[in-house]
Design an enzyme around this catalytic site. Sequence first.
Site, PDB file in Angstrom:
ATOM      1  CE  LYS A  43      -3.263  -2.265   3.123  1.00  0.00           C
ATOM      2  NZ  LYS A  43      -3.784  -2.227   4.496  1.00  0.00           N
ATOM      3  N   GLY A  44       2.094   1.121   0.450  1.00  0.00           N
ATOM      4  CA  GLY A  44       2.912   2.273   0.780  1.00  0.00           C
ATOM      5  C   GLY A  44       3.133   3.306  -0.313  1.00  0.00           C
ATOM      6  CD  GLU A  99       8.582  -1.435  -3.512  1.00  0.00           C
ATOM      7  OE1 GLU A  99       7.949  -0.796  -2.653  1.00  0.00           O
ATOM      8  OE2 GLU A  99       8.796  -2.650  -3.421  1.00  0.00           O
ATOM      9  CG  ASP A 103      14.664  -2.110   4.943  1.00  0.00           C
ATOM     10  OD1 ASP A 103      15.820  -1.741   5.163  1.00  0.00           O
ATOM     11  OD2 ASP A 103      13.950  -2.617   5.824  1.00  0.00           O
ATOM     12  CE  LYS A 131      14.829   1.223   6.184  1.00  0.00           C
ATOM     13  NZ  LYS A 131      13.930   1.196   7.355  1.00  0.00           N
TER      14      LYS A 131
HETATM   15  P1  5GP Z   1      12.372  -4.773   1.665  1.00  0.00           P
HETATM   16  O1  5GP Z   1      11.798  -6.005   1.031  1.00  0.00           O
HETATM   17  O2  5GP Z   1      13.187  -3.918   0.743  1.00  0.00           O
HETATM   18  O3  5GP Z   1      13.121  -5.111   2.931  1.00  0.00           O
HETATM   19  O4  5GP Z   1      11.177  -3.936   2.213  1.00  0.00           O
HETATM   20  C1  5GP Z   1      10.254  -3.385   1.422  1.00  0.00           C
HETATM   21  C2  5GP Z   1       9.000  -3.055   2.183  1.00  0.00           C
HETATM   22  O5  5GP Z   1       9.163  -3.039   3.605  1.00  0.00           O
HETATM   23  C3  5GP Z   1       8.586  -1.648   1.808  1.00  0.00           C
HETATM   24  O6  5GP Z   1       7.835  -1.641   0.620  1.00  0.00           O
HETATM   25  C4  5GP Z   1       7.815  -1.221   3.038  1.00  0.00           C
HETATM   26  O7  5GP Z   1       6.479  -1.656   2.921  1.00  0.00           O
HETATM   27  C5  5GP Z   1       8.497  -1.955   4.178  1.00  0.00           C
HETATM   28  N1  5GP Z   1       9.479  -1.076   4.833  1.00  0.00           N
HETATM   29  C6  5GP Z   1      10.824  -1.147   4.803  1.00  0.00           C
HETATM   30  N2  5GP Z   1      11.401  -0.173   5.538  1.00  0.00           N
HETATM   31  C7  5GP Z   1      10.366   0.540   6.036  1.00  0.00           C
HETATM   32  C8  5GP Z   1      10.299   1.712   6.881  1.00  0.00           C
HETATM   33  O8  5GP Z   1      11.287   2.309   7.323  1.00  0.00           O
HETATM   34  N3  5GP Z   1       9.042   2.153   7.175  1.00  0.00           N
HETATM   35  C9  5GP Z   1       7.905   1.547   6.728  1.00  0.00           C
HETATM   36  N4  5GP Z   1       6.741   2.081   7.081  1.00  0.00           N
HETATM   37  N5  5GP Z   1       7.935   0.460   5.937  1.00  0.00           N
HETATM   38  C10 5GP Z   1       9.153  -0.032   5.597  1.00  0.00           C
END
Ligand code: 5GP
Length: 178
Positions: A43-44, A99, A103, A131
């Site tokens: 949703k973000g 996106e 992260d 990040k």
């Molecule tokens: P990844 O798979 O890259 O670790 O994470 C992606 C998803 O994790 C993002 O689309 C988001 O929904 C969530 N996410 C990662 N870091 C954050 C953060 O600092 N804040 C929030 N609210 N969601 C995060």
Amino acid sequence: MLQEHKIKVLISTEELQKRVRELAQEISRDYANRELLMVGVLKGSFMFMADLIRYLDCDVEVDFMGTVSYGDSTESSGEVRITKDLEQSVAGRHVLLVEDIVDTGLTLRYLLDTLRNRQPASLKVCALLDKPARRRVRANLDYYGFIIPNAFVVGYGLDYAEKYRGLNYIGVLEDPGS
Ligand code: 5GP
């Protein structure tokens, strides 16, 4: 808005809007002669996507995918599942995946692998926030808004336990465990 947590502003509304406008200009230039299909990851990304599209100056269609990654509310486990798939075929289309934040990179990797298998004409990525501190797989972002430190952020579409998506800035949730 009722706030249960202390939230420190990391990126202000003005900074967000300025950067989103710049990204839209860049994307408009790059896709000037191609029909663009923007795929938002729910949703973000909904707020970022909405603003981005308002500033775009090229033909664009939109669609959305939903994902969840297992884990607790601030740590992703790396296991990704699609909860909502696209309504249209991406075969032969110029696709830009939008996106909220990258992260570990695992969600992005999963989505790119999934979409690539469907044979789009081109596939690029636009992420509002990068990040890099916790990256576990390589992620090549064609467009990004801001590189942020290793903190849990909320606002502008991003939540903590479904709260704070409506903030019009990006904030750092202080002490999310409390
Ligand atoms: P990844 O798979 O890259 O670790 O994470 C992606 C998803 O994790 C993002 O689309 C988001 O929904 C969530 N996410 C990662 N870091 C954050 C953060 O600092 N804040 C929030 N609210 N969601 C995060």
